[in-house]
Design a protein around this motif. Structure first.
Motif, short mmCIF file in Angstrom:
data_model
loop_
_atom_site.label_atom_id
_atom_site.label_comp_id
_atom_site.label_asym_id
_atom_site.label_seq_id
_atom_site.Cartn_x
_atom_site.Cartn_y
_atom_site.Cartn_z
N ALA A 1 0.84 -1.20 0.00
CA ALA A 1 0.00 0.00 0.00
C ALA A 1 0.88 1.25 0.00
O ALA A 1 1.81 1.36 0.79
CB ALA A 1 -0.92 0.00 1.22
N SER A 2 0.57 2.18 -0.89
CA SER A 2 1.35 3.41 -0.98
C SER A 2 0.75 4.55 -0.17
O SER A 2 1.44 5.48 0.22
CB SER A 2 1.46 3.84 -2.45
N ASN A 3 -0.57 4.44 0.11
CA ASN A 3 -1.23 5.55 0.81
C ASN A 3 -2.41 5.03 1.63
O ASN A 3 -3.55 5.40 1.41
CB ASN A 3 -1.72 6.59 -0.21
N VAL B 1 -7.03 -6.87 0.30
CA VAL B 1 -7.64 -5.61 -0.10
C VAL B 1 -6.68 -4.47 0.24
O VAL B 1 -6.20 -4.39 1.37
CB VAL B 1 -8.99 -5.38 0.61
N GLU B 2 -6.41 -3.62 -0.74
CA GLU B 2 -5.61 -2.42 -0.51
C GLU B 2 -6.55 -1.22 -0.54
O GLU B 2 -7.37 -1.09 -1.45
CB GLU B 2 -4.55 -2.26 -1.59
N ALA B 3 -6.42 -0.35 0.45
CA ALA B 3 -7.29 0.82 0.54
C ALA B 3 -6.48 2.09 0.74
O ALA B 3 -5.43 2.07 1.39
CB ALA B 3 -8.27 0.66 1.69
N ASP B 4 -6.98 3.17 0.17
CA ASP B 4 -6.44 4.50 0.44
C ASP B 4 -7.19 5.09 1.62
O ASP B 4 -8.43 5.18 1.59
CB ASP B 4 -6.60 5.40 -0.79
N THR C 1 -12.61 10.39 7.59
CA THR C 1 -11.70 10.53 6.44
C THR C 1 -12.14 9.57 5.34
O THR C 1 -12.71 8.51 5.64
CB THR C 1 -10.24 10.22 6.85
N PRO C 2 -11.93 9.93 4.06
CA PRO C 2 -12.32 9.02 2.98
C PRO C 2 -11.60 7.68 3.05
O PRO C 2 -10.38 7.63 3.28
CB PRO C 2 -11.91 9.80 1.72
N VAL C 3 -12.35 6.62 2.87
CA VAL C 3 -11.80 5.26 2.80
C VAL C 3 -12.24 4.67 1.48
O VAL C 3 -13.44 4.47 1.26
CB VAL C 3 -12.28 4.37 3.97
N THR C 4 -11.29 4.42 0.59
CA THR C 4 -11.64 3.90 -0.73
C THR C 4 -10.80 2.66 -1.04
O THR C 4 -9.63 2.58 -0.68
CB THR C 4 -11.39 4.95 -1.84
N VAL C 5 -11.43 1.70 -1.71
CA VAL C 5 -10.71 0.50 -2.13
C VAL C 5 -9.94 0.82 -3.41
O VAL C 5 -10.52 1.24 -4.40
CB VAL C 5 -11.67 -0.67 -2.38
N LYS C 6 -8.65 0.63 -3.35
CA LYS C 6 -7.79 0.91 -4.50
C LYS C 6 -7.59 -0.33 -5.36
O LYS C 6 -7.56 -0.26 -6.60
CB LYS C 6 -6.43 1.42 -4.02
N LYS C 7 -7.48 -1.49 -4.70
CA LYS C 7 -7.15 -2.73 -5.41
C LYS C 7 -7.54 -3.92 -4.55
O LYS C 7 -7.59 -3.83 -3.33
CB LYS C 7 -5.64 -2.76 -5.69
N PHE C 8 -7.83 -5.04 -5.20
CA PHE C 8 -7.98 -6.29 -4.46
C PHE C 8 -7.39 -7.44 -5.27
O PHE C 8 -7.30 -7.38 -6.50
CB PHE C 8 -9.44 -6.57 -4.09
N VAL C 9 -6.97 -8.47 -4.56
CA VAL C 9 -6.48 -9.71 -5.18
C VAL C 9 -7.27 -10.85 -4.58
O VAL C 9 -7.40 -10.94 -3.35
CB VAL C 9 -4.97 -9.91 -4.91
N ARG C 10 -7.79 -11.72 -5.44
CA ARG C 10 -8.55 -12.88 -4.96
C ARG C 10 -8.03 -14.14 -5.64
O ARG C 10 -8.08 -14.25 -6.86
CB ARG C 10 -10.05 -12.71 -5.29
N PHE C 11 -7.50 -15.06 -4.85
CA PHE C 11 -7.06 -16.36 -5.35
C PHE C 11 -8.04 -17.42 -4.86
O PHE C 11 -8.37 -17.44 -3.67
CB PHE C 11 -5.67 -16.72 -4.82
N GLU C 12 -8.47 -18.28 -5.75
CA GLU C 12 -9.28 -19.44 -5.36
C GLU C 12 -8.58 -20.70 -5.82
O GLU C 12 -8.17 -20.81 -6.98
CB GLU C 12 -10.68 -19.36 -5.97
#
Length: 310
Positions: free
Chosen positions: A149-151, A168-171, A278-289
């Protein structure tokens, strides 16, 4: 040199190999423990090569969090679900995930060539080959992904005892228990409903255009629908595309814990943002099955037994 039961036991504990294999290795190397370990490794590699052609579609996904900003998810496959429940295999999968979270590898080839964290005299591939010899099935480290996560922060969720792994990566400017809990809820949503994108902005325009072409063809092939005015047909297409996008876009999905059964993930995140200030937004997710996309071999045990009897 006489080979004692204690020597066999020691070698077995060191390598995890079978008792008879350990005894043979010690006999072949005149009781030299280091040489016996090397003998088993070489023998294990031969076994691994024979097993490499078998389909490995079972297994586990594992996720490791290094800190609030760094996580990695891996999928390691086995041939059977029985092995996936084996403690030795589970420990290996966890070790692979720990390797991945420290790795700077850009692809699987580079990852497999890295020094193995638990024994830097080996590579990751060497460790895999050794585990094949111990467990006796074809195993495969299929994929990994590291998220930094960068931010904001990252959270993880593992479902079904390792069947699905999610990051899940979130800003967010605030990283506290409330934010982590909300993002974990989102990770559970991703595990359950398997979205393909975070939002519509991620979907390639050509994909949407292609879907519209297919829908138009379906309508024109329907004797009743094809007779409707062009404006109505366009509206039908837009409506069906929007319905599809709500299923594949995370923020458009109905939040699984919505009390009213209508609240979307986007609205849930808005609610969380207000609560934490403060704003919480999903930036990216990875899902492995585990096993997704792998064609599993259909076993015909009756035919197999008949063939063996012949």
């Amino acid at each position: 040199m006489a080979i004692t039961a204690a020597m066999v036991k020691e070698l077995r504990e060191m390598t995890g190999a079978g008792m008879m294999d350990c005894k043979k290795a010690l006999n072949e190397t005149a009781g030299d423990m280091d040489a016996a370990v090397e003998f088993l490794r070489k023998n294990g590699q031969a076994k691994a090569e024979k097993k490499a052609g078998r389909i490995a579609a079972e297994g586990l996904c594992a996720v490791v969090l290094k800190d609030d900003q760094t996580a990695a998810v891996v999928e390691v496959n086995s041939e059977t679900d029985f092995v996936a429940k084996n403690a030795t295999f589970q420990e290996f999968v966890d070790a692979v995930a720990k390797q991945a979270v420290e790795s700077d590898a850009a692809d699987m080839d580079a990852f497999m060539a890295e020094p193995w964290n638990e024994d830097t005299s080996k590579t990751v591939n060497d460790a895999l080959v050794g585990k094949v010899a111990v467990i006796g099935e074809n195993l495969k480290i299929r994929r990994f992904e590291k998220v930094v996560a960068s931010n904001g922060c990252v959270v993880s969720y593992v479902h079904g005892g390792g069947r699905i792994g999610v990051i899940v990566e979130a800003d967010t400017a605030v990283v506290n228990d409330a934010v982590k809990e909300a993002l974990t809820n989102i990770a559970m949503q991703i595990a359950a409903l398997n979205p393909k994108y975070v939002s519509r902005e991620e979907i390639p325009a050509e994909h949407i255009a292609h879907e519209k072409e297919i829908l138009l063809a379906q309508i024109m092939n329907d004797p009743k629908e094809s007779q409707k005015p062009e404006k109505v047909i366009k509206g039908m297409i837009e409506g069906r595309v929007n319905k599809e996008l709500k299923e594949v876009c995370l923020v458009d999905q109905v939040y699984v814990k919505a009390e009213d059964g209508k609240q979307t993930v986007a609205k849930y995140l808005e609610q969380v943002s207000k609560e934490v200030g403060t704003p919480v937004t999903v930036k990216k997710f990875v899902r492995f099955e585990t096993g997704e996309g792998i064609e599993k071999k259909e076993e015909d045990f009756a035919a197999e037994v008949a063939a063996q009897l012949k």
